[in-house]
Write a protein that holds these residues in place. Structure first.
Motif, PDB file in Angstrom:
ATOM      1  N   LEU A  31     -33.898  92.473 -55.133  1.00  0.00           N
ATOM      2  CA  LEU A  31     -32.621  92.559 -54.424  1.00  0.00           C
ATOM      3  C   LEU A  31     -32.544  93.766 -53.492  1.00  0.00           C
ATOM      4  O   LEU A  31     -31.735  93.782 -52.560  1.00  0.00           O
ATOM      5  N   SER A  32     -33.361  94.779 -53.748  1.00  0.00           N
ATOM      6  CA  SER A  32     -33.373  95.929 -52.840  1.00  0.00           C
ATOM      7  C   SER A  32     -33.832  95.520 -51.453  1.00  0.00           C
ATOM      8  O   SER A  32     -33.586  96.219 -50.466  1.00  0.00           O
ATOM      9  N   GLY A  33     -34.511  94.362 -51.360  1.00  0.00           N
ATOM     10  CA  GLY A  33     -34.896  93.858 -50.046  1.00  0.00           C
ATOM     11  C   GLY A  33     -33.700  93.532 -49.178  1.00  0.00           C
ATOM     12  O   GLY A  33     -33.753  93.693 -47.950  1.00  0.00           O
ATOM     13  N   PHE A  34     -32.602  93.068 -49.787  1.00  0.00           N
ATOM     14  CA  PHE A  34     -31.382  92.807 -49.021  1.00  0.00           C
ATOM     15  C   PHE A  34     -30.872  94.097 -48.369  1.00  0.00           C
ATOM     16  O   PHE A  34     -30.479  94.104 -47.199  1.00  0.00           O
ATOM     17  N   GLN A  35     -30.854  95.175 -49.140  1.00  0.00           N
ATOM     18  CA  GLN A  35     -30.338  96.440 -48.629  1.00  0.00           C
ATOM     19  C   GLN A  35     -31.247  97.007 -47.544  1.00  0.00           C
ATOM     20  O   GLN A  35     -30.775  97.469 -46.494  1.00  0.00           O
ATOM     21  N   LEU A  36     -32.559  96.954 -47.805  1.00  0.00           N
ATOM     22  CA  LEU A  36     -33.495  97.459 -46.798  1.00  0.00           C
ATOM     23  C   LEU A  36     -33.454  96.590 -45.540  1.00  0.00           C
ATOM     24  O   LEU A  36     -33.543  97.108 -44.417  1.00  0.00           O
ATOM     25  N   GLY A  37     -33.289  95.270 -45.722  1.00  0.00           N
ATOM     26  CA  GLY A  37     -33.221  94.385 -44.561  1.00  0.00           C
ATOM     27  C   GLY A  37     -32.022  94.672 -43.680  1.00  0.00           C
ATOM     28  O   GLY A  37     -32.114  94.581 -42.443  1.00  0.00           O
ATOM     29  N   THR A  38     -30.898  95.024 -44.289  1.00  0.00           N
ATOM     30  CA  THR A  38     -29.705  95.362 -43.508  1.00  0.00           C
ATOM     31  C   THR A  38     -29.947  96.599 -42.659  1.00  0.00           C
ATOM     32  O   THR A  38     -29.618  96.635 -41.459  1.00  0.00           O
ATOM     33  N   VAL A  39     -30.534  97.636 -43.271  1.00  0.00           N
ATOM     34  CA  VAL A  39     -30.830  98.866 -42.531  1.00  0.00           C
ATOM     35  C   VAL A  39     -31.850  98.589 -41.428  1.00  0.00           C
ATOM     36  O   VAL A  39     -31.714  99.072 -40.294  1.00  0.00           O
ATOM     37  N   CYS A  40     -32.887  97.800 -41.740  1.00  0.00           N
ATOM     38  CA  CYS A  40     -33.919  97.488 -40.744  1.00  0.00           C
ATOM     39  C   CYS A  40     -33.334  96.702 -39.569  1.00  0.00           C
ATOM     40  O   CYS A  40     -33.755  96.882 -38.415  1.00  0.00           O
ATOM     41  N   ALA A  41     -32.363  95.832 -39.869  1.00  0.00           N
ATOM     42  CA  ALA A  41     -31.747  95.058 -38.786  1.00  0.00           C
ATOM     43  C   ALA A  41     -31.075  95.981 -37.780  1.00  0.00           C
ATOM     44  O   ALA A  41     -31.189  95.776 -36.557  1.00  0.00           O
ATOM     45  N   TYR A  42     -30.378  97.006 -38.266  1.00  0.00           N
ATOM     46  CA  TYR A  42     -29.714  97.946 -37.368  1.00  0.00           C
ATOM     47  C   TYR A  42     -30.717  98.824 -36.622  1.00  0.00           C
ATOM     48  O   TYR A  42     -30.458  99.236 -35.484  1.00  0.00           O
ATOM     49  N   LEU A  43     -31.857  99.122 -37.260  1.00  0.00           N
ATOM     50  CA  LEU A  43     -32.854  99.991 -36.632  1.00  0.00           C
ATOM     51  C   LEU A  43     -33.760  99.231 -35.673  1.00  0.00           C
ATOM     52  O   LEU A  43     -34.028  99.675 -34.555  1.00  0.00           O
ATOM     53  N   VAL A  44     -34.261  98.077 -36.112  1.00  0.00           N
ATOM     54  CA  VAL A  44     -35.310  97.372 -35.380  1.00  0.00           C
ATOM     55  C   VAL A  44     -34.750  96.485 -34.277  1.00  0.00           C
ATOM     56  O   VAL A  44     -35.354  96.369 -33.195  1.00  0.00           O
ATOM     57  N   SER A  45     -33.596  95.842 -34.531  1.00  0.00           N
ATOM     58  CA  SER A  45     -33.084  94.860 -33.570  1.00  0.00           C
ATOM     59  C   SER A  45     -32.855  95.430 -32.174  1.00  0.00           C
ATOM     60  O   SER A  45     -33.291  94.815 -31.174  1.00  0.00           O
ATOM     61  N   PRO A  46     -32.201  96.594 -32.012  1.00  0.00           N
ATOM     62  CA  PRO A  46     -32.023  97.132 -30.652  1.00  0.00           C
ATOM     63  C   PRO A  46     -33.354  97.436 -29.961  1.00  0.00           C
ATOM     64  O   PRO A  46     -33.496  97.189 -28.746  1.00  0.00           O
ATOM     65  N   TRP A  47     -34.304  97.936 -30.740  1.00  0.00           N
ATOM     66  CA  TRP A  47     -35.615  98.235 -30.157  1.00  0.00           C
ATOM     67  C   TRP A  47     -36.307  96.956 -29.685  1.00  0.00           C
ATOM     68  O   TRP A  47     -36.902  96.914 -28.602  1.00  0.00           O
ATOM     69  N   LEU A  48     -36.244  95.900 -30.494  1.00  0.00           N
ATOM     70  CA  LEU A  48     -36.847  94.625 -30.101  1.00  0.00           C
ATOM     71  C   LEU A  48     -36.190  94.073 -28.838  1.00  0.00           C
ATOM     72  O   LEU A  48     -36.872  93.535 -27.951  1.00  0.00           O
ATOM     73  N   MET A  49     -34.864  94.185 -28.750  1.00  0.00           N
ATOM     74  CA  MET A  49     -34.173  93.667 -27.569  1.00  0.00           C
ATOM     75  C   MET A  49     -34.578  94.442 -26.319  1.00  0.00           C
ATOM     76  O   MET A  49     -34.693  93.859 -25.229  1.00  0.00           O
ATOM     77  N   ASP A  50     -34.816  95.740 -26.464  1.00  0.00           N
ATOM     78  CA  ASP A  50     -35.305  96.523 -25.325  1.00  0.00           C
ATOM     79  C   ASP A  50     -36.692  96.058 -24.893  1.00  0.00           C
ATOM     80  O   ASP A  50     -36.980  95.902 -23.700  1.00  0.00           O
ATOM     81  N   GLN A  51     -37.559  95.821 -25.867  1.00  0.00           N
ATOM     82  CA  GLN A  51     -38.943  95.438 -25.562  1.00  0.00           C
ATOM     83  C   GLN A  51     -39.024  94.034 -24.962  1.00  0.00           C
ATOM     84  O   GLN A  51     -39.913  93.760 -24.146  1.00  0.00           O
ATOM     85  N   MET A  52     -38.130  93.145 -25.382  1.00  0.00           N
ATOM     86  CA  MET A  52     -38.188  91.752 -24.942  1.00  0.00           C
ATOM     87  C   MET A  52     -37.349  91.486 -23.697  1.00  0.00           C
ATOM     88  O   MET A  52     -37.323  90.349 -23.201  1.00  0.00           O
ATOM     89  N   SER A  53     -36.693  92.492 -23.180  1.00  0.00           N
ATOM     90  CA  SER A  53     -35.844  92.313 -21.998  1.00  0.00           C
ATOM     91  C   SER A  53     -36.691  91.815 -20.818  1.00  0.00           C
ATOM     92  O   SER A  53     -37.699  92.417 -20.453  1.00  0.00           O
ATOM     93  N   GLY A  54     -36.300  90.697 -20.234  1.00  0.00           N
ATOM     94  CA  GLY A  54     -37.015  90.124 -19.099  1.00  0.00           C
ATOM     95  C   GLY A  54     -38.228  89.306 -19.484  1.00  0.00           C
ATOM     96  O   GLY A  54     -38.846  88.682 -18.613  1.00  0.00           O
ATOM     97  N   LEU A  55     -38.606  89.290 -20.753  1.00  0.00           N
ATOM     98  CA  LEU A  55     -39.793  88.562 -21.194  1.00  0.00           C
ATOM     99  C   LEU A  55     -39.458  87.325 -22.007  1.00  0.00           C
ATOM    100  O   LEU A  55     -40.363  86.555 -22.373  1.00  0.00           O
ATOM    101  N   ASP A  56     -38.212  87.123 -22.330  1.00  0.00           N
ATOM    102  CA  ASP A  56     -37.833  86.053 -23.262  1.00  0.00           C
ATOM    103  C   ASP A  56     -37.061  84.917 -22.594  1.00  0.00           C
ATOM    104  O   ASP A  56     -36.462  84.086 -23.263  1.00  0.00           O
ATOM    105  N   GLY A  57     -37.082  84.880 -21.277  1.00  0.00           N
ATOM    106  CA  GLY A  57     -36.365  83.825 -20.565  1.00  0.00           C
ATOM    107  C   GLY A  57     -35.039  84.269 -20.013  1.00  0.00           C
ATOM    108  O   GLY A  57     -34.398  83.526 -19.250  1.00  0.00           O
TER     109      GLY A  57
END
Length: 577
Positions: free
Chosen positions: A235-261
């Motif tokens: 269940l600790s995966g749920f908690q870590l996944g929430t934190v990772c979503a806030y950390l990783v998602s903005p970075w991924l959106m920056d990297q994929m800008s203009g490359l994803d259609g």
């Protein structure tokens, strides 16, 4: 024979009456009265000798019984002793550890995919011009899907392979994640919003497989005394996944800008969904080859003697699933296995009979059950709002961009993790101290009730205070972050409030069903609250900041009402055995 027996009884009774009559002279009685004075002189000594002889006779018989044990009986005793020693030394099979790692990863992916929308909704709404009402509908669709599917999936685990059900669920939600950008494009081109809402609901329904299937897998693989620790790791995966979503998602959106259609000047939210969807499909490969429903030798799962066939769940957060706990039998080879007599149809019939025998009317008449249900609903009204709307709040109120809004949202999630870990240990400590303080190690019902009310009061009055202060809309984003962190961290204290109350109100047979009964309405209330928030923000959009003020005040009021309901209605007296 019967008339003869009656005649004999009558004769014996008549003889007794005649013997006790003073008119009857009994020679034997006369002799007895003559020798009684002589007998009394030696009576005590003779009685003592007689008692000693009887005691020696009993000891001799006991010794004969003990020494008469044959070799087969001794072998049976040795086998039983070894079995008990083996049971006390049960361990997790090494082949389960890869499955444990995959279960941890799937909970992380589940949280990652769910929380991602609360971040992606900022660039999506900016690109397609979504109103706050539509944003609320999109954010709540996942919860509606989860709430609709959790009960059927929990029962399906009893008749379908857990491994196969997990494959179907992860495949569906990964495909739904991949399809989210496509459905968003359709809704932006003049089509109705239904396709996007439907695919988000399908994702939520598919994610409902996680807790029921893992619970069944743990029941098959993990010894009972190690199950709590193993479940905590997963269940600790749920908690870590929430934190990772806030950390990783903005970075991924920056990297994929203009490359994803999408356009080059728009954040790459499409690419983020594509990557998360592919990650789920990649996870399926090791799960397909490594996962098994149960070990080859079922020697770690207890015995049928201590088993009660019932409906259970993890009793964690909003797990409203109901998994049928089957009893185990010993086969001809001496192995402990499931009783598969009758197959799936037999299990369905057992579930049906179990549900029909549940004390439904007693549940509905119980003041304590209503107190738990209303407190859970109040908690979800506040928590679902904060999870869905916190990045939007920082973006609109303080002008933060997507990455900054996501980073400011991490603090409250970490506070929630700390609060949840603290609550259980602190409550157990208080129960021990209060029970030992009065010289009695037994924890009374009154003591348990008071401890539950204390923690539930903190878990609802605390967030109510923080949100009421937040409704004044502080000038600094850091102040708002602290107040949101306080609200989420304090609400996590309900782990020692209504979260622990179910096992005190009900015995093992009905505890899981009661938790599901009090959780499912909470899921629906939380989902509705997210939609209501969007409508409030739209209605008050003309006045700067007033929409958020109303939202936080409403959430504060709901928390206060839920707290008073629990205080006035709940007690820890066990009602359902």
């Amino acid at each position: 024979m019967r008339p003869l027996s009656l005649l004999l009884h009558a004769a014996i009774g008549l003889l007794g009456v005649i013997t006790e009559s003073s008119a009857f002279v009994c020679p034997t009685c006369t002799l007895r009265r003559t020798i009684n004075p002589l007998r009394s002189q030696y009576g005590h000594k003779r009685y003592a000798v007689q008692q000693q002889l009887e005691e020696e006779s009993r000891l001799e018989k006991t010794y004969a019984i003990i020494t008469d044990v044959d070799e087969d009986s001794l072998a049976s005793i040795d086998t039983t002793t070894q079995s008990l020693q083996t049971t006390s030394e049960q361990t997790i099979p090494p082949e389960f550890y890869p499955i444990l790692a995959l279960c941890f990863c799937v909970t992380l992916l589940s949280a990652l995919d769910r929380v991602a929308m609360s971040i992606a909704i900022l660039p999506i709404s900016s690109e397609f011009g979504y109103s706050e009402t539509i944003k609320g509908q999109i954010s709540s669709a996942v919860s509606y899907g989860y709430g609709a599917a959790i009960l059927p999936i929990g029962l399906a685990v009893s008749v379908v392979s857990s491994r196969l059900l997990m494959i179907i669920g992860v495949c569906l939600w990964s495909l739904a994640t991949l399809g989210t950008p496509i459905m968003a494009e359709l809704s932006s081109n003049g089509y109705i919003l239904l396709p996007l809402l439907s695919i988000r609901a399908i994702m939520g329904a598919a994610e409902a497989v996680v807790l029921p299937t893992m619970q069944r897998i743990l029941a098959n693989w993990v010894p009972p005394e190690k199950k709590a620790t193993t479940l905590a790791i997963i269940l600790s995966g749920f908690q870590l996944g929430t934190v990772c979503a806030y950390l990783v998602s903005p970075w991924l959106m920056d990297q994929m800008s203009g490359l994803d259609g999408g356009a080059a000047d728009i954040e790459g939210w499409r690419g983020m969904f594509y990557i998360y969807g592919v990650a789920g499909l990649v996870w399926l490969l090791p799960w397909y080859f490594l996962a098994k429903d149960s070990p080859s030798a079922n020697n770690n799962i207890g015995s049928a003697e201590d088993c009660t066939e019932t409906l259970v769940n993890t009793m964690i957060e909003d797990d409203a699933s109901l998994v049928f706990q089957e009893c185990l039998v010993e086969n001809e080879a001496g192995e402990i296995t499931k009783d598969n007599a009758g197959g799936a149809l037999k299990r369905i019939q057992d579930i049906q009979l179990l549900v029909q025998s549940a004390p439904w009317s007693d549940f509905l008449r119980s003041r304590g059950v209503w107190g738990m249900m209303l407190a859970h609903g109040a908690k979800n009204f506040e928590l679902y709002n904060l999870l869905a709307w916190t990045p939007t709040f920082f973006n609109q109120q303080y002008g933060l961009n997507t990455k900054e809004s996501a980073l400011f949202s991490i603090g409250p999630s970490i506070c929630g993790m700390i609060g949840g870990l603290t609550a259980g240990n602190l409550a157990d400590f208080m129960l021990v101290k209060l029970s030992s303080g009065d010289g009695n190690n037994d924890i009374t019902t009154e003591t348990r009730t008071n401890v539950r009310k204390i923690f539930q009061s903190v878990a609802l009055f605390g967030p109510a205070t923080c949100l009421f202060l937040l409704s004044s809309l502080p000038e600094k984003a850091t102040t708002a972050q602290i107040l949101l962190g306080g609200a989420v961290g304090l609400q996590a204290m309900d782990a020692a409030g209504f979260g622990a109350a179910t096992q005190e109100k009900a015995g093992e047979r009905w505890a899981g069903l009661l938790y599901s009964l009090t959780s499912l309405p909470g899921v629906m209330i939380g989902s509705i609250s997210v939609s209501v928030t969007g409508q409030i923000l739209d209605m008050m959009s003309s006045e700067e900041g007033s929409g958020w003020t109303t939202v936080f005040q409403l959430n504060s009021m709901v928390c206060v009402v839920g707290a008073f309901c629990f205080l006035f209605l709940y007690d820890s007296k066990k009602e359902f055995d």
